[in-house]
Design a protein around this motif. Structure first.
Motif, short mmCIF file in Angstrom:
data_model
loop_
_atom_site.label_atom_id
_atom_site.label_comp_id
_atom_site.label_asym_id
_atom_site.label_seq_id
_atom_site.Cartn_x
_atom_site.Cartn_y
_atom_site.Cartn_z
N LEU A 211 44.72 -39.65 51.65
CA LEU A 211 45.51 -39.32 50.45
C LEU A 211 44.60 -39.11 49.26
N PRO A 212 45.00 -38.24 48.32
CA PRO A 212 44.12 -37.94 47.19
C PRO A 212 43.94 -39.14 46.26
N ARG B 133 42.28 -52.00 51.43
CA ARG B 133 43.10 -52.97 50.69
C ARG B 133 44.58 -52.67 50.91
N LEU B 134 44.94 -51.38 50.89
CA LEU B 134 46.34 -51.01 51.11
C LEU B 134 46.79 -51.38 52.53
N TYR C 232 45.69 -53.81 54.43
CA TYR C 232 45.93 -55.25 54.49
C TYR C 232 47.20 -55.61 53.73
N TYR C 233 47.48 -54.87 52.65
CA TYR C 233 48.70 -55.14 51.89
C TYR C 233 49.93 -54.85 52.74
N LEU D 287 58.86 -47.91 53.89
CA LEU D 287 57.77 -47.04 53.45
C LEU D 287 57.58 -45.89 54.44
N ALA E 289 60.40 -43.38 54.26
CA ALA E 289 60.34 -42.55 53.06
C ALA E 289 59.34 -41.41 53.25
N GLN F 224 58.33 -46.06 46.72
CA GLN F 224 57.70 -46.85 47.77
C GLN F 224 56.20 -46.97 47.53
N PHE F 225 55.55 -45.85 47.20
CA PHE F 225 54.10 -45.87 46.94
C PHE F 225 53.79 -46.76 45.74
N LYS G 283 55.03 -49.41 44.89
CA LYS G 283 55.05 -50.85 45.21
C LYS G 283 53.68 -51.33 45.69
N LEU G 284 52.83 -50.41 46.14
CA LEU G 284 51.53 -50.79 46.68
C LEU G 284 50.59 -51.20 45.55
N PRO G 285 49.65 -52.12 45.82
CA PRO G 285 48.78 -52.62 44.75
C PRO G 285 47.84 -51.53 44.24
N GLY G 286 47.69 -51.45 42.92
CA GLY G 286 46.74 -50.51 42.32
C GLY G 286 47.27 -49.09 42.21
N ILE G 287 48.55 -48.87 42.60
CA ILE G 287 49.13 -47.52 42.50
C ILE G 287 50.25 -47.53 41.47
N LYS H 159 52.58 -42.87 38.12
CA LYS H 159 51.99 -41.53 38.02
C LYS H 159 51.25 -41.16 39.32
N GLN I 227 53.73 -40.63 42.21
CA GLN I 227 54.36 -39.30 42.21
C GLN I 227 53.43 -38.27 42.82
N LEU J 216 51.07 -38.81 44.96
CA LEU J 216 50.98 -39.05 46.40
C LEU J 216 52.22 -38.48 47.11
N LYS K 187 40.46 -59.77 55.41
CA LYS K 187 39.57 -58.72 54.89
C LYS K 187 38.20 -59.27 54.49
#
Lengths: 200, 200
Positions: free
Chosen positions: A19-20, A29-30, A32-33, A45, A48, B15-16, B18-22, B25, B28, B30, B91
């Protein structure tokens, strides 16, 4: 990922890394999340992701993404069908809609002319735009491609096709961003802002 | 996302996000990117998400994630079972394995003691560590929790349980990061590096 990691986690991280804007470290990290989510959340997810491909296609009028025959804008009878804003991609429509000021409709090119990448006018939805114009309702076409080399080339190309048809072709104004300061404006933007100055 | 966007795209972006660090903006962006993937690629991404939940569980010995009965490290008979490195999460194992220098095995706590978050020793895999120690093979336990308040508290707690059993309990060294410069080292790290100085 290094040894000692379960294969499905490695495979998921590799998928995320495609993914970009997501590097291998973030992707791990994702992954493992996702493992820390409940099975139901992970399924939501995954669903979707699959659903956008199953349910979303292009609007038969303007080529925006939609899960109906017409996109929400084209289906809205209060919109002004005589003004068409031409954009590179569906996400640009979201940006215009956020202004809540534009009342016209759109046309999505799904790309820009780029000889370097082998993208010619035939690869874009230009024919569909010309067909809409030929129907006679459209009076103004606003070119709103990003101000890059490809965007400029595409705007010029379409403009040359439309002008002989008696269509008014306009483009977005260049100038200082609202809230921006002179100090941080690049010289080209500043020159454009000066050139396009308005009487107060 | 604003009006004018197809609902499945909005749902995927949520959904995206909800992921950490995303953020919204990036989410969308993604979602639109998934739309630009082929259906097969989108299906692969969705399958990878679901598969980690279907196939991955904890290793029955060390609590690392694995898709087999034993994780790759515990299944490797060349590893030294007398040295156990205790980490917070799977991890962290990947980080140690990347050094290619550690030959012992691991134990994953799946969290750290944190009264603020209501996480008590009973919520961690400490019982399982004590059971492994009781089997008699383990000679040294290396505490490798992150050097945070919670990590220190957890390391101290486990250390107090293990020492009466005659187990050697060690911890990772503090000091300058390799390649780092004095200028950018914080004062606590620098003090630790000075305190733990080695003869040349």
């Amino acid at each position: 990922m290094a040894e000692g990691t379960a294969l499905p986690l490695v495979l998921l991280a590799e998928q995320f890394a495609k993914l970009p804007g997501i590097g291998m470290k973030s992707a791990q990290r994702l992954a493992y999340y996702v493992m820390s989510m409940s099975s139901e959340e992970a399924q939501e997810l995954a669903d979707a992701v699959v659903n956008v491909h199953k349910k979303v296609h292009t609007c038969k009028v303007c080529m925006n993404f939609t899960d109906n025959e017409l996109c929400p804008v084209c289906a809205d009878s209060t919109r002004d069908g005589s003004v068409v804003c031409v954009v590179e991609s569906p996400k640009d429509i979201a940006a215009f809609e956020r202004t809540r000021e534009y009342k016209g409709v759109y046309h999505v090119l799904h790309g820009l002319i780029s000889p370097v990448d082998g993208i010619t006018p035939d690869d874009l939805r230009i024919k569909e735009l010309l067909a809409r114009v030929a129907e006679g309702e459209i009076e103004e076409v606003i070119m709103a491609a990003n101000p890059t080399v490809e965007g400029e080339a595409t705007s010029m190309y379409i403009s040359r096709l439309l002008k002989p048809l008696g269509i008014k072709v306009t483009r977005l104004a260049f100038g200082l961003p609202v809230g921006g300061t002179l100090e941080y404006a690049d010289e080209v933007t500043l020159f454009r802002a000066l050139e396009n100055r308005n009487e107060m």
